[in-house]
Design an enzyme around this catalytic site. Structure first.
Site, short mmCIF file in Angstrom:
data_model
loop_
_atom_site.label_atom_id
_atom_site.label_comp_id
_atom_site.label_asym_id
_atom_site.label_seq_id
_atom_site.Cartn_x
_atom_site.Cartn_y
_atom_site.Cartn_z
N ASP A 63 0.82 -1.21 0.00
CA ASP A 63 0.00 0.00 0.00
C ASP A 63 0.85 1.27 0.00
O ASP A 63 0.46 2.28 -0.58
CB ASP A 63 -0.93 0.00 1.22
N THR A 178 -9.48 2.76 6.22
CA THR A 178 -8.99 1.42 6.58
C THR A 178 -7.51 1.44 6.93
O THR A 178 -6.91 0.37 7.09
CB THR A 178 -9.23 0.44 5.42
N GLY A 179 -6.91 2.63 7.02
CA GLY A 179 -5.50 2.75 7.34
C GLY A 179 -5.27 3.16 8.79
O GLY A 179 -5.82 2.56 9.73
N TYR A 180 -4.49 4.21 8.99
CA TYR A 180 -4.11 4.67 10.33
C TYR A 180 -5.35 5.04 11.14
O TYR A 180 -5.43 4.77 12.35
CB TYR A 180 -3.17 5.86 10.17
N GLN A 237 3.84 9.04 3.59
CA GLN A 237 4.99 9.03 2.68
C GLN A 237 5.85 10.28 2.78
O GLN A 237 7.04 10.24 2.54
CB GLN A 237 4.50 8.87 1.23
#
Length: 280
Positions: A63, A178-180, A237
Protein backbone atom coordinates in the site's frame (compact mmCIF):
# COMPACT_ATOMS: atom_id res chain seq x y z
CA UNK A 1 -5.95 -2.04 -24.39
CA UNK A 2 -3.01 -0.42 -26.19
CA UNK A 3 -0.42 0.49 -23.56
CA UNK A 4 0.36 -0.03 -19.87
CA UNK A 5 2.87 1.36 -17.41
CA UNK A 6 4.71 -0.69 -14.76
CA UNK A 7 6.05 0.81 -11.51
CA UNK A 8 7.51 -1.28 -8.71
CA UNK A 9 8.99 -1.13 -5.23
CA UNK A 10 12.56 -2.15 -6.06
CA UNK A 11 13.21 -3.40 -2.52
CA UNK A 12 10.71 -6.25 -2.82
CA UNK A 13 12.12 -9.75 -3.43
CA UNK A 14 11.91 -10.99 -7.04
CA UNK A 15 10.31 -7.73 -8.18
CA UNK A 16 12.46 -7.50 -11.31
CA UNK A 17 11.60 -11.06 -12.32
CA UNK A 18 7.89 -10.46 -11.73
CA UNK A 19 8.03 -7.20 -13.67
CA UNK A 20 9.80 -8.91 -16.58
CA UNK A 21 7.16 -11.66 -16.70
CA UNK A 22 4.32 -9.11 -16.72
CA UNK A 23 6.14 -7.08 -19.38
CA UNK A 24 6.62 -10.13 -21.62
CA UNK A 25 2.99 -11.15 -21.14
CA UNK A 26 1.75 -7.79 -22.45
CA UNK A 27 4.32 -7.56 -25.26
CA UNK A 28 3.36 -11.04 -26.51
CA UNK A 29 -0.17 -9.69 -26.99
CA UNK A 30 0.91 -6.60 -28.88
CA UNK A 31 0.46 -4.19 -25.94
CA UNK A 32 3.08 -1.48 -25.47
CA UNK A 33 4.81 -1.40 -22.09
CA UNK A 34 6.41 1.60 -20.38
CA UNK A 35 8.47 0.37 -17.46
CA UNK A 36 10.15 2.24 -14.65
CA UNK A 37 13.76 2.78 -15.82
CA UNK A 38 15.33 0.49 -13.21
CA UNK A 39 13.15 -2.46 -14.27
CA UNK A 40 14.66 -2.59 -17.79
CA UNK A 41 11.39 -3.73 -19.33
CA UNK A 42 9.61 -2.14 -22.28
CA UNK A 43 10.19 1.54 -22.95
CA UNK A 44 11.95 3.02 -19.92
CA UNK A 45 10.79 6.16 -18.14
CA UNK A 46 11.96 8.05 -15.06
CA UNK A 47 9.69 7.68 -12.03
CA UNK A 48 7.86 10.93 -11.30
CA UNK A 49 8.18 12.21 -14.87
CA UNK A 50 5.10 12.44 -17.13
CA UNK A 51 4.14 9.13 -18.72
CA UNK A 52 3.21 8.63 -22.36
CA UNK A 53 -0.47 7.87 -22.86
CA UNK A 54 -1.25 4.55 -21.16
CA UNK A 55 -4.52 2.78 -20.37
CA UNK A 56 -3.41 2.01 -16.82
CA UNK A 57 -0.41 1.70 -14.49
CA UNK A 58 0.37 -1.56 -12.73
CA UNK A 59 1.88 -0.90 -9.29
CA UNK A 60 3.94 -3.74 -7.80
CA UNK A 61 4.46 -3.49 -4.04
CA UNK A 62 2.41 -2.76 -0.94
CA UNK A 63 0.00 0.00 0.00
CA UNK A 64 2.89 2.38 0.66
CA UNK A 65 4.12 1.96 -2.92
CA UNK A 66 0.59 2.42 -4.20
CA UNK A 67 0.14 5.66 -2.26
CA UNK A 68 3.46 7.00 -3.55
CA UNK A 69 2.41 6.32 -7.14
CA UNK A 70 -1.05 7.77 -6.48
CA UNK A 71 0.61 10.98 -5.29
CA UNK A 72 2.61 11.17 -8.53
CA UNK A 73 0.05 10.10 -11.12
CA UNK A 74 -3.31 10.13 -9.31
CA UNK A 75 -4.13 13.76 -10.25
CA UNK A 76 -3.67 12.80 -13.93
CA UNK A 77 -6.44 10.21 -13.30
CA UNK A 78 -4.49 7.39 -14.94
CA UNK A 79 -6.13 4.18 -13.63
CA UNK A 80 -3.95 2.28 -11.15
CA UNK A 81 -3.97 -1.47 -10.47
CA UNK A 82 -1.99 -2.74 -7.49
CA UNK A 83 -0.26 -6.12 -7.31
CA UNK A 84 0.33 -6.98 -3.67
CA UNK A 85 3.93 -7.79 -2.80
CA UNK A 86 3.51 -6.44 0.73
CA UNK A 87 1.61 -7.55 3.84
CA UNK A 88 -1.99 -6.34 4.12
CA UNK A 89 -2.29 -4.69 0.73
CA UNK A 90 -5.76 -3.21 1.01
CA UNK A 91 -5.25 -0.92 -1.99
CA UNK A 92 -3.27 -3.51 -3.97
CA UNK A 93 -6.08 -5.93 -4.64
CA UNK A 94 -4.33 -8.48 -6.92
CA UNK A 95 -2.49 -11.25 -5.09
CA UNK A 96 0.39 -13.04 -6.82
CA UNK A 97 -1.63 -16.26 -7.06
CA UNK A 98 -4.31 -14.41 -9.03
CA UNK A 99 -1.96 -12.45 -11.29
CA UNK A 100 -2.45 -14.37 -14.53
CA UNK A 101 -6.24 -14.33 -14.30
CA UNK A 102 -6.10 -10.61 -13.47
CA UNK A 103 -4.03 -9.92 -16.59
CA UNK A 104 -6.54 -11.84 -18.69
CA UNK A 105 -9.38 -9.73 -17.30
CA UNK A 106 -7.46 -6.56 -18.14
CA UNK A 107 -6.99 -7.38 -21.81
CA UNK A 108 -10.60 -8.52 -22.07
CA UNK A 109 -11.81 -5.24 -20.55
CA UNK A 110 -13.40 -7.14 -17.69
CA UNK A 111 -12.91 -4.41 -15.09
CA UNK A 112 -14.27 -1.10 -13.83
CA UNK A 113 -12.52 2.15 -12.98
CA UNK A 114 -13.43 3.53 -9.56
CA UNK A 115 -12.81 7.20 -8.80
CA UNK A 116 -11.58 7.81 -5.25
CA UNK A 117 -11.76 11.22 -3.61
CA UNK A 118 -8.60 13.09 -2.59
CA UNK A 119 -7.93 15.81 -0.05
CA UNK A 120 -5.93 19.00 -0.44
CA UNK A 121 -3.76 19.95 2.56
CA UNK A 122 -2.31 23.44 2.94
CA UNK A 123 -0.14 24.85 5.74
CA UNK A 124 -0.39 28.58 6.41
CA UNK A 125 2.35 30.36 8.35
CA UNK A 126 1.78 34.04 9.15
CA UNK A 127 -0.84 34.06 6.39
CA UNK A 128 1.49 32.62 3.73
CA UNK A 129 1.21 29.14 2.21
CA UNK A 130 4.40 27.20 3.08
CA UNK A 131 3.29 23.70 2.05
CA UNK A 132 0.53 22.25 -0.12
CA UNK A 133 -0.16 18.71 -1.34
CA UNK A 134 -2.81 16.17 -2.33
CA UNK A 135 -3.50 12.93 -0.48
CA UNK A 136 -5.51 9.81 -1.24
CA UNK A 137 -5.55 8.32 2.27
CA UNK A 138 -4.98 10.80 5.06
CA UNK A 139 -3.37 13.86 6.57
CA UNK A 140 -1.87 13.25 10.01
CA UNK A 141 -0.77 15.82 12.57
CA UNK A 142 1.58 13.97 14.86
CA UNK A 143 4.49 14.36 17.23
CA UNK A 144 8.10 13.29 17.30
CA UNK A 145 9.80 10.68 19.53
CA UNK A 146 9.34 12.54 22.83
CA UNK A 147 6.19 11.75 24.83
CA UNK A 148 4.61 15.19 24.72
CA UNK A 149 1.00 16.16 24.18
CA UNK A 150 -0.01 18.10 21.07
CA UNK A 151 -2.62 20.84 21.46
CA UNK A 152 -4.86 21.57 18.46
CA UNK A 153 -7.88 23.77 17.93
CA UNK A 154 -10.06 22.14 15.26
CA UNK A 155 -12.83 23.77 13.23
CA UNK A 156 -15.22 22.47 10.56
CA UNK A 157 -16.85 24.94 8.16
CA UNK A 158 -15.38 27.74 10.29
CA UNK A 159 -17.06 26.52 13.49
CA UNK A 160 -14.92 25.22 16.36
CA UNK A 161 -15.58 21.57 17.21
CA UNK A 162 -13.17 21.46 20.12
CA UNK A 163 -9.73 21.68 21.59
CA UNK A 164 -7.78 18.45 21.05
CA UNK A 165 -4.96 17.37 23.35
CA UNK A 166 -3.25 14.07 22.68
CA UNK A 167 -0.82 12.40 20.28
CA UNK A 168 -2.32 14.06 17.22
CA UNK A 169 -5.15 14.01 14.70
CA UNK A 170 -5.98 12.10 11.50
CA UNK A 171 -8.14 13.54 8.72
CA UNK A 172 -8.96 10.72 6.32
CA UNK A 173 -10.86 10.01 3.13
CA UNK A 174 -13.10 6.92 2.89
CA UNK A 175 -10.15 5.19 1.19
CA UNK A 176 -7.95 6.12 4.15
CA UNK A 177 -10.52 4.94 6.70
CA UNK A 178 -8.99 1.42 6.58
CA UNK A 179 -5.50 2.75 7.34
CA UNK A 180 -4.11 4.67 10.33
CA UNK A 181 -7.56 6.03 11.19
CA UNK A 182 -8.86 2.50 11.72
CA UNK A 183 -5.96 1.72 14.07
CA UNK A 184 -6.81 4.85 16.07
CA UNK A 185 -10.44 3.79 16.52
CA UNK A 186 -12.03 5.43 13.48
CA UNK A 187 -14.87 3.83 11.49
CA UNK A 188 -14.52 1.79 8.30
CA UNK A 189 -16.19 3.69 5.46
CA UNK A 190 -17.16 2.36 2.03
CA UNK A 191 -15.19 4.23 -0.67
CA UNK A 192 -18.30 5.47 -2.50
CA UNK A 193 -19.52 7.50 0.49
CA UNK A 194 -18.85 11.25 0.28
CA UNK A 195 -17.38 12.19 3.65
CA UNK A 196 -14.27 12.97 5.68
CA UNK A 197 -13.32 11.19 8.91
CA UNK A 198 -11.65 13.16 11.73
CA UNK A 199 -9.99 10.78 14.19
CA UNK A 200 -8.05 11.87 17.31
CA UNK A 201 -4.93 9.88 18.21
CA UNK A 202 -4.81 8.89 21.90
CA UNK A 203 -6.80 11.92 23.14
CA UNK A 204 -6.08 12.94 26.73
CA UNK A 205 -9.77 13.00 27.61
CA UNK A 206 -12.75 10.66 27.75
CA UNK A 207 -15.18 12.74 25.70
CA UNK A 208 -13.39 13.08 22.34
CA UNK A 209 -14.46 10.66 19.62
CA UNK A 210 -14.03 10.39 15.84
CA UNK A 211 -16.27 12.73 13.84
CA UNK A 212 -17.64 12.25 10.33
CA UNK A 213 -18.30 15.35 8.21
CA UNK A 214 -19.40 16.03 4.65
CA UNK A 215 -16.69 15.77 2.00
CA UNK A 216 -17.04 19.43 1.02
CA UNK A 217 -16.69 20.66 4.63
CA UNK A 218 -13.34 22.47 5.14
CA UNK A 219 -11.41 21.22 8.17
CA UNK A 220 -8.99 23.58 9.95
CA UNK A 221 -6.41 22.72 12.57
CA UNK A 222 -4.60 25.48 14.47
CA UNK A 223 -1.35 24.40 16.13
CA UNK A 224 -1.24 25.58 19.73
CA UNK A 225 1.78 23.52 20.76
CA UNK A 226 5.10 25.39 20.70
CA UNK A 227 7.52 22.50 20.32
CA UNK A 228 9.87 21.54 17.51
CA UNK A 229 8.72 18.00 16.88
CA UNK A 230 5.18 18.43 15.52
CA UNK A 231 4.72 17.17 11.97
CA UNK A 232 2.19 16.91 9.19
CA UNK A 233 2.43 13.54 7.42
CA UNK A 234 0.85 12.99 4.00
CA UNK A 235 -0.31 9.45 3.16
CA UNK A 236 2.46 8.13 5.40
CA UNK A 237 4.99 9.03 2.68
CA UNK A 238 5.97 12.68 3.17
CA UNK A 239 6.32 14.87 6.25
CA UNK A 240 6.48 18.59 6.96
CA UNK A 241 7.52 20.18 10.25
CA UNK A 242 4.89 22.44 11.81
CA UNK A 243 5.55 25.55 13.90
CA UNK A 244 3.58 27.07 16.73
CA UNK A 245 0.61 29.06 15.35
CA UNK A 246 0.66 27.29 11.96
CA UNK A 247 -2.75 26.68 10.45
CA UNK A 248 -3.52 23.49 8.53
CA UNK A 249 -6.41 23.73 6.07
CA UNK A 250 -7.80 20.48 4.64
CA UNK A 251 -10.40 20.60 1.88
CA UNK A 252 -11.92 18.30 -0.69
CA UNK A 253 -9.86 18.24 -3.89
CA UNK A 254 -11.23 18.48 -7.40
CA UNK A 255 -8.78 15.71 -8.34
CA UNK A 256 -9.46 11.98 -8.00
CA UNK A 257 -7.38 8.83 -8.03
CA UNK A 258 -8.71 6.21 -10.45
CA UNK A 259 -8.46 2.61 -9.22
CA UNK A 260 -8.94 -0.45 -11.41
CA UNK A 261 -11.40 -2.89 -9.89
CA UNK A 262 -11.56 -6.33 -11.50
CA UNK A 263 -15.00 -7.78 -12.16
CA UNK A 264 -16.27 -10.12 -9.47
CA UNK A 265 -14.77 -8.17 -6.56
CA UNK A 266 -16.25 -5.44 -4.39
CA UNK A 267 -15.22 -3.43 -1.34
CA UNK A 268 -16.87 -5.70 1.23
CA UNK A 269 -15.37 -8.85 -0.24
CA UNK A 270 -11.91 -7.30 -0.02
CA UNK A 271 -12.70 -6.04 3.49
CA UNK A 272 -13.69 -9.52 4.65
CA UNK A 273 -10.60 -11.10 3.13
CA UNK A 274 -7.97 -8.61 4.22
CA UNK A 275 -9.18 -7.22 7.55
CA UNK A 276 -11.93 -9.33 9.05
CA UNK A 277 -9.97 -12.55 8.41
CA UNK A 278 -7.24 -11.34 10.79
CA UNK A 279 -9.67 -11.73 13.69
CA UNK A 280 -10.49 -15.35 12.96
Amino acid sequence: MKAVGIIANLSKPDVRRISAEICSWFLDRGIRVYGQQELACGHGFTLGQPLPEVDLIMVLGGDGTFLTVAGMYGPAEIPLLGVNLGHLGFLTEVEMGDLESALEKLVQGDYQVEKRSMLSARVLRHGETVSQALVLNDVVIGKGPLARIIHLEVSVEGVSIGSYRGDGLIVATPTGSTGYSLSAGGPIVAPNVDLIVITPICPHTLNVRPIVVARDSPVTGDIKTCQQDTFMTLDGQQSFMLDCADRLEITNSEHHTSLVRLSGKNFFEILAKKIMAQNR
